[in-house]
Design a protein around this motif. Structure first.
Motif, PDB file in Angstrom:
ATOM      1  N   PHE A 131       1.341  -1.004   0.063  1.00  0.00           N
ATOM      2  CA  PHE A 131       0.098   0.097  -0.163  1.00  0.00           C
ATOM      3  C   PHE A 131       0.934   1.536   0.138  1.00  0.00           C
ATOM      4  O   PHE A 131       1.970   2.086   0.417  1.00  0.00           O
ATOM      5  N   LYS A 132       0.884   2.234  -0.900  1.00  0.00           N
ATOM      6  CA  LYS A 132       1.438   3.472  -1.173  1.00  0.00           C
ATOM      7  C   LYS A 132       1.428   3.851   0.067  1.00  0.00           C
ATOM      8  O   LYS A 132       2.207   4.984   0.471  1.00  0.00           O
ATOM      9  N   GLU A 133       0.427   4.116   0.879  1.00  0.00           N
ATOM     10  CA  GLU A 133       0.545   5.026   2.599  1.00  0.00           C
ATOM     11  C   GLU A 133       1.126   4.274   3.703  1.00  0.00           C
ATOM     12  O   GLU A 133       1.168   5.110   4.486  1.00  0.00           O
ATOM     13  N   TYR A 190       6.213   1.023   1.819  1.00  0.00           N
ATOM     14  CA  TYR A 190       6.143   1.112   0.373  1.00  0.00           C
ATOM     15  C   TYR A 190       7.539   1.371  -0.369  1.00  0.00           C
ATOM     16  O   TYR A 190       8.114   2.343  -0.514  1.00  0.00           O
ATOM     17  N   SER A 191       6.993   0.280  -1.718  1.00  0.00           N
ATOM     18  CA  SER A 191       8.866   0.135  -2.894  1.00  0.00           C
ATOM     19  C   SER A 191       8.501  -0.376  -3.977  1.00  0.00           C
ATOM     20  O   SER A 191       7.286  -1.208  -3.471  1.00  0.00           O
ATOM     21  N   GLU A 192       8.352  -0.190  -5.329  1.00  0.00           N
ATOM     22  CA  GLU A 192       8.181  -0.936  -6.344  1.00  0.00           C
ATOM     23  C   GLU A 192       9.125  -1.155  -7.096  1.00  0.00           C
ATOM     24  O   GLU A 192      10.844  -1.322  -6.452  1.00  0.00           O
ATOM     25  N   ASN A 193       9.834  -2.793  -6.904  1.00  0.00           N
ATOM     26  CA  ASN A 193      10.214  -3.403  -8.163  1.00  0.00           C
ATOM     27  C   ASN A 193       9.952  -4.365  -8.973  1.00  0.00           C
ATOM     28  O   ASN A 193       8.694  -4.382  -8.784  1.00  0.00           O
TER      29      ASN A 193
END
Length: 265
Positions: free
Chosen positions: A1-3, A7-10
């Motif tokens: 969840f971005k909140e 939070y991180s993206e791979n």
């Protein structure tokens, strides 16, 4: 969840491809593939649910194509290979590797023989074979393998061509089987590592682009024969003992070739 704070993206990927061609589908042609390649994080994420992949650190891939022709002595093969280690992040790829092979053929010296001749002469048994192999290899690390980094990757491929050729024959003389042969090897390179001393007395090196070649040759000669004997026993149930010896000797000569440059591949 971005909140959430963590939070991180791979962007992870994993590709598996297995293919085997039925030999009856295309006679004289073969094609196979066994591909296992992916990002290191993919083996620890939700997109990979294979236990064997999860506990493995090394993955390899191979794709191979081969072609031959009925009644022809030559064949062609092309293949690509990949190897990576998810712990050290090392990444190696050979793409493409190609080879051309000529099976042993006899030189047309038999046209010189007399039509009434029955037994072959030694020069009619001279056979020739050759092969040429092209190799294009890259050794790097996984973070460097990106589409936007393609110019760097292409520049750091190491490649060369290796040629081999041989002449051989066999004949008998004085109860000896004699097998002489000559082999020749030549390598083609497209860069080399040049060593030099700087003006300050330090040692340095630089890569020079171009076309370079080295070669060597070797002469081989072997002899063999068979000797038979009989030992007669005058006592006991054994009347005689037959024995055989197979002595052989070989010799080779290869000149020493001195090259001042050290090649990078």
């Amino acid at each position: 969840f971005k909140e959430l704070a963590d939070y991180s993206e791979n962007r992870n990927y994993f590709l598996r491809w297995n293919h085997t061609q039925d030999p009856k589908a295309r006679p004289n042609t073969s094609f196979s593939a066994n591909v296992n390649v992916g990002s290191s994080k993919a083996f620890r994420s939700n997109i990979n649910n294979n236990l064997n992949d999860f506990v493995s650190s090394t993955f390899n891939s191979g794709i191979a194509y081969g072609k031959s022709w009925d009644g022809k002595p030559y064949s062609v093969s092309i293949n690509a290979n990949h190897s990576q280690n998810t712990q050290s992040k090392s990444f190696s790829v050979s793409l493409p590797n190609a080879s051309f092979n000529l099976a042993r053929v006899f030189l047309p010296l038999g046209l010189l023989k007399d039509k009434a001749q029955v037994k072959e002469k030694w020069f009619e048994k001279i056979g020739f074979s050759s092969s040429s192999n092209f190799n294009n290899q890259l050794n790097t690390f996984e973070p460097m393998v990106r589409f936007d980094n393609m110019p760097y990757l292409l520049k750091n491929f190491k490649n060369g061509i290796n040629h081999n050729a041989s002449l051989s024959t066999s004949f008998k003389a004085l109860n000896l089987s004699i097998n002489p042969s000559i082999s020749y090897n030549e390598k083609w390179y497209f860069d080399r590592l040049h060593h030099f001393n700087t003006t300050e007395g330090a040692y340095g090196s630089e890569t020079e682009r171009g076309f370079y070649r080295i070669h060597q040759y070797q002469f081989n000669l072997s002899f063999s024969t068979q000797l038979y004997g009989m030992f007669t026993a005058r006592k006991g149930k054994i009347s005689a003992i037959r024995h055989m010896m197979s002595p052989s000797a070989s010799f080779f000569y290869r000149p020493e070739f001195d090259y001042n440059q050290t090649f990078t591949t």
